[in-house]
Design a protein around this motif. Structure first.
Motif, PDB file in Angstrom:
ATOM      1  N   THR A 108       4.242   1.384   2.905  1.00 45.64           N
ATOM      2  CA  THR A 108       4.245   0.669   3.921  1.00 45.64           C
ATOM      3  C   THR A 108       5.769  -0.008   4.069  1.00 45.64           C
ATOM      4  OG1 THR A 108       3.197  -1.257   2.978  1.00 45.64           O
ATOM      5  CG2 THR A 108       1.911   0.249   4.358  1.00 45.64           C
ATOM      6  N   HIS A 109       6.380  -0.161   2.963  1.00 43.35           N
ATOM      7  CA  HIS A 109       7.544  -1.083   3.062  1.00 43.35           C
ATOM      8  C   HIS A 109       8.459  -0.323   1.745  1.00 43.35           C
ATOM      9  CE1 HIS A 109       5.005  -3.722   4.949  1.00 43.35           C
ATOM     10  NE2 HIS A 109       6.110  -4.387   5.483  1.00 43.35           N
ATOM     11  N   ILE A 110       9.716  -0.416   1.954  1.00 44.26           N
ATOM     12  CA  ILE A 110      10.546  -0.296   0.704  1.00 44.26           C
ATOM     13  C   ILE A 110      11.933  -1.300   0.828  1.00 44.26           C
ATOM     14  CG2 ILE A 110      12.151   1.358   2.425  1.00 44.26           C
ATOM     15  CD1 ILE A 110      12.049   3.028  -0.328  1.00 44.26           C
ATOM     16  N   ALA A 128       1.498   3.647   9.370  1.00 43.62           N
ATOM     17  CA  ALA A 128       0.611   2.364   9.838  1.00 43.62           C
ATOM     18  C   ALA A 128      -0.720   2.806   9.286  1.00 43.62           C
ATOM     19  CB  ALA A 128       0.693   2.066  11.246  1.00 43.62           C
ATOM     20  N   THR A 129      -1.131   4.036   9.068  1.00 40.78           N
ATOM     21  CA  THR A 129      -2.420   4.460   8.842  1.00 40.78           C
ATOM     22  C   THR A 129      -2.621   4.490   7.064  1.00 40.78           C
ATOM     23  OG1 THR A 129      -1.721   6.774   8.595  1.00 40.78           O
ATOM     24  CG2 THR A 129      -2.320   6.247  10.712  1.00 40.78           C
ATOM     25  N   ILE A 130      -1.605   3.655   6.540  1.00 41.50           N
ATOM     26  CA  ILE A 130      -1.740   3.894   4.898  1.00 41.50           C
ATOM     27  C   ILE A 130      -2.623   2.760   4.670  1.00 41.50           C
ATOM     28  CG2 ILE A 130      -0.625   3.286   2.788  1.00 41.50           C
ATOM     29  CD1 ILE A 130       1.660   4.980   3.726  1.00 41.50           C
ATOM     30  N   ILE A 189       8.509   0.618   6.952  1.00 41.29           N
ATOM     31  CA  ILE A 189       8.590   2.021   7.049  1.00 41.29           C
ATOM     32  C   ILE A 189       7.347   2.427   8.356  1.00 41.29           C
ATOM     33  CG2 ILE A 189       8.191   4.262   6.232  1.00 41.29           C
ATOM     34  CD1 ILE A 189       8.604   3.140   3.394  1.00 41.29           C
ATOM     35  N   LYS A 190       8.186   3.153   9.292  1.00 43.44           N
ATOM     36  CA  LYS A 190       6.987   3.404  10.262  1.00 43.44           C
ATOM     37  C   LYS A 190       6.639   4.772  10.249  1.00 43.44           C
ATOM     38  CE  LYS A 190       7.567  -0.334  12.730  1.00 43.44           C
ATOM     39  NZ  LYS A 190       6.564  -1.157  12.930  1.00 43.44           N
ATOM     40  N   PRO A 231       0.887  -1.068  -0.166  1.00 44.46           N
ATOM     41  CA  PRO A 231       0.066   0.016   0.089  1.00 44.46           C
ATOM     42  C   PRO A 231       1.006   1.264  -0.009  1.00 44.46           C
ATOM     43  CG  PRO A 231      -0.790  -1.644   1.760  1.00 44.46           C
ATOM     44  CD  PRO A 231       0.702  -2.101   1.173  1.00 44.46           C
ATOM     45  N   ALA A 232       0.133   2.211  -0.573  1.00 42.86           N
ATOM     46  CA  ALA A 232       1.151   3.516  -0.573  1.00 42.86           C
ATOM     47  C   ALA A 232       0.305   4.566  -1.203  1.00 42.86           C
ATOM     48  CB  ALA A 232       2.250   3.467  -1.878  1.00 42.86           C
ATOM     49  N   TYR A 233       0.503   5.924  -0.766  1.00 44.23           N
ATOM     50  CA  TYR A 233      -0.251   7.082  -1.174  1.00 44.23           C
ATOM     51  C   TYR A 233       0.317   7.690  -2.441  1.00 44.23           C
ATOM     52  CZ  TYR A 233      -4.209   7.541   1.917  1.00 44.23           C
ATOM     53  OH  TYR A 233      -5.355   7.627   2.520  1.00 44.23           O
TER      54      TYR A 233
END
Length: 350
Positions: A136-138, A348-350, A39-40, A9-11
């Motif tokens: 959320t991750h990279i 965490a809200t993504i 990613i936090k 997930p991403a924006y």
């Protein structure tokens, strides 16, 4: 997450000037020297807005901004030696470079002669677009990953990966320290960290801001003096005062007026990047043997040095943590200078 390529997930901005929206993006498989980072927190930098709105030229869309990344390693490639699962790490503005040119070999990857690979809005060595920290991750090569010291919480550390290093690098290069008078132009995301770091280095710090609205903040952050640039008397009172001026603003400045504030052999360094050209009368440089310079981020070694310095001195960013669905509102507030002093997305809200 596995060693296989996946989606997360991403924006993203689907097109230039379009509002950011929730989506999914691909992340490559974890390679030999890669680390997978959960990613936090991801800071919002003014440059994210410039790029998402094509302010600095044509961008690559969909665009996932974010180059102030703090998180935790959740997987490592078999060849990784610098990091282990559970380590607290950061990723800044670059995720790769040629690694063989003189600049890269000297640790100045930001000046790679063959072009650094930016964390987002760029193409990697395989021609694939890079996507940034609003996710959320990279997956990042360990050589472009830095360790976040235990003395810094991840939320206040995230903005250091761009805002922190962008001001630390010129302050160190131009020898800010005891006996040096430093002026910081603008008290925003970059400026507030410039004040903190310059003060910790031992310099005498003055803030030059459009108004006195943030004076109490500036003094509490470490500035000794605070002046309004909207007042003509400021330029008269401070003529010939500073050894070093760091301009952090992304709007064109009347450079000749600011150069008049430098001592003989003083330097004005620009780290803010306006979208419009600026003008200059060269006599402002010739008289007093003054220098007008620019600086970008630091290389990987200096970025680690900056994080260690900030941890030693307790210098985290001043932040406002937001949900991912508040990002478009946050962009508008940044443009209105309505943030003290860095928005950070809780991923965490993504």
């Amino acid at each position: 997450m596995t060693t296989q390529a996946t989606t997360v997930p991403a924006y993203a901005a689907p097109a230039a000037k379009a509002p950011l929206e929730r989506t999914t993006i691909p992340r490559r498989a974890v390679g030999e020297h890669d680390v997978l980072i959960e990613i936090k927190y991801a800071g919002i930098c003014h440059s994210d807005i410039h790029q998402a709105r094509d302010g600095w030229g044509e961008g690559i869309f969909p665009m996932v901004p974010g180059h102030e990344i703090a998180g935790v390693v959740t997987e490592t490639g078999p060849g990784v030696t610098a990091f282990a699962v559970g380590d607290r790490v950061g990723v800044g503005c670059m995720v790769d470079s040629c690694r063989v040119c003189d600049n890269c070999r000297a640790g100045f990857q930001q000046h790679c002669a063959n072009g650094s690979v930016m964390t987002y809005n760029a193409l990697d060595k395989n021609g694939e677009p890079t996507y940034g920290g609003y996710s959320t991750h990279i997956v990042v090569d360990e050589a472009f990953t830095v360790r976040i010291p235990d003395g810094l919480s991840l939320d206040v550390a995230a903005p250091l990966l761009c805002a922190g290093i962008t001001v630390y690098s010129p302050l160190r290069h131009w020898n800010a320290g005891p006996g040096v008078k430093v002026a910081v132009v603008g008290l925003g995301g970059l400026g507030h960290m410039a004040v903190k770091i310059a003060n910790a280095l031992g310099a005498e710090v003055t803030v030059l801001s459009q108004s006195l609205r943030k004076k109490d903040d500036g003094l509490s952050l470490g500035a000794r003096h605070y002046y309004a640039t909207s007042d003509d008397a400021t330029f008269e009172a401070l003529a010939g005062t500073f050894d070093l001026i760091i301009s952090t603003v992304s709007a064109p400045l009347p450079l000749d007026r600011f150069l008049g504030l430098l001592k003989t052999d003083g330097t004005m360094v620009n780290v803010g990047a306006p979208e419009e050209p600026v003008s200059l009368n060269l006599f402002s440089l010739i008289g007093g043997r003054k220098a007008l310079a620019g600086s970008t981020i630091g290389g990987i070694p200096e970025t680690q040095e900056m994080l260690d310095f900030c941890a030693e001195h307790g210098l985290g960013a001043e932040i406002e943590v937001i949900r991912a669905d508040q990002v478009n509102e946050a962009y508008e507030r940044v443009l209105r200078s309505d943030v003290r002093y860095r928005f950070v997305i809780d991923t965490a809200t993504i």
